[in-house]
Write an enzyme that holds these catalytic residues in place. Sequence first.
Site, PDB file in Angstrom:
ATOM      1  N   ASP A  53     -27.552 -16.641 -15.756  1.00 44.44           N
ATOM      2  CA  ASP A  53     -28.939 -16.631 -15.262  1.00 44.44           C
ATOM      3  C   ASP A  53     -29.668 -15.325 -15.571  1.00 44.44           C
ATOM      4  OD1 ASP A  53     -28.482 -19.158 -14.393  1.00 44.44           O
ATOM      5  OD2 ASP A  53     -28.549 -18.728 -12.263  1.00 44.44           O
TER       6      ASP A  53
ATOM      7  N   LYS B  23     -20.390 -20.696  -9.264  1.00 45.77           N
ATOM      8  CA  LYS B  23     -19.668 -20.552 -10.525  1.00 45.77           C
ATOM      9  C   LYS B  23     -18.218 -20.152 -10.250  1.00 45.77           C
ATOM     10  CE  LYS B  23     -20.882 -20.666 -14.949  1.00 45.77           C
ATOM     11  NZ  LYS B  23     -21.899 -21.536 -15.545  1.00 45.77           N
TER      12      LYS B  23
ATOM     13  N   TYR C 132       0.865  -1.189   0.000  1.00 46.77           N
ATOM     14  CA  TYR C 132       0.000   0.000   0.000  1.00 46.77           C
ATOM     15  C   TYR C 132       0.898   1.235   0.000  1.00 46.77           C
ATOM     16  CZ  TYR C 132      -4.528   2.253   0.462  1.00 46.77           C
ATOM     17  OH  TYR C 132      -5.652   2.991   0.213  1.00 46.77           O
TER      18      TYR C 132
ATOM     19  N   ASN D  26     -33.572 -29.762 -16.294  1.00 44.07           N
ATOM     20  CA  ASN D  26     -33.044 -30.123 -14.977  1.00 44.07           C
ATOM     21  C   ASN D  26     -33.953 -29.621 -13.866  1.00 44.07           C
ATOM     22  OD1 ASN D  26     -30.809 -31.734 -14.483  1.00 44.07           O
ATOM     23  ND2 ASN D  26     -29.342 -30.156 -15.063  1.00 44.07           N
TER      24      ASN D  26
END
Length: 420
Positions: free
Chosen positions: A137, A94, A39, A286
């Site tokens: 989705d 995911k 930093y 599904n």
Amino acid sequence: MSEDLKQAALDYHAEPKPGKISVELTKPAETARDLSLAYSPGVAEPVKEIAKNPEDAYKYTAKGNLVAVISDGSAILGLGNLGPLASKPVMEGKSLLFKRFAGVDSIDIEVDCESPQAFIDTVKRIADTFGGINLEDIKAPECFEIERTLIEQCSIPVFHDDQHGTAIVTVAGMLNALEIKGKKIEEATMVCLGAGAAAISCSKLLISAGMKPENIYMLDRKGVIHSGREDLNEYKSMFAVETDKRTLDDALEGADIFLGLSGPGLLSGEQLKKMAPSPIVFACSNPVPEIMPEVAAEARDDLIMATGRSDFPNQVNNVLGFPFIFRGALDVRATAINEEMKLAAAYAIAALAKEETPAEVLTAYGVDSLEFGPEYIIPKPTDPRLLGAVSNAVAQAAIDSGVATKALPANYPLKSVEDI
């Protein structure tokens, strides 16, 4: 799903720490010097370099191995529009798969937006943070316009997995099934039950692989999509054919392939009997397919059957594709994932099913052998060869088609995630 499994799923997500992903450090941060480099004041140096040359973001930050998994929650699994926050477990899942199978870091982002344009604007504004964007989705037909616009406006790969991931794995399995049955893709006739994002993308990629558009009979809730219909949007109209077929029964007569991307129990054994000899049935709804394998087997003893489920042979599973597709695209810094890369992935997946299956895959599935044939047309998700084969094919296709901005890495083809 049994009550025991439901509770196990909830416990898995809640314990011992909520969620499925976390952030890890890639640099030491133990000493005062470490912190001064990580930093202030040290961090100012890469800031200045990136300001002079934006490409240096790939050199000094995690951008090159970072994918955003983004949803508006409008089409979550088979559950429908439950909103962006409800989609978070899926998006985290995911991210878990990206990391587990291809060493890709990813962050889930759930967007609460009032319109497709608002979603597009949000994603475009944050896109430079990432090396790639995985859309997930998002309901049809909005998903088509969202993806198309973002591809045009972003300089990194944008990929709607519900469309293209499904299509790539479907094409891989379909090519092998046709080969086993001695059928040619350019001669095969296909009935596609469903006309949403996955159905349209699967049909388009099958056409790229050689299927004739006039041999595809796509059906929506109103029946066969034919040239006489005036209620079709621009995406469905691409598949409008000149035919007198109007119903599923009409379309199935003499068809070689049934591709189901619709809903449970919509294909009966009697209907299956109308198909041509040696039919190919991909029932991908599904968790309950359009026809159960045992019902299909009772009606026909000459078929090849695939579903979206792991408890039956020939699972059409997107995890065979998307982690490795992004791996290959990221590693040659591709600006897009194009049709050539999608087809290369499909061919690579298909080829693996014809090779000797690794012992670790046999052990994982508790079987003595898996040999190319009617019950093994697609590799298993745990097959370690997918990483090297698919990422290499995709990266090379990106180079050959002109969307790569880097050469093929020296460590390609990858042997394991540790090579990354």
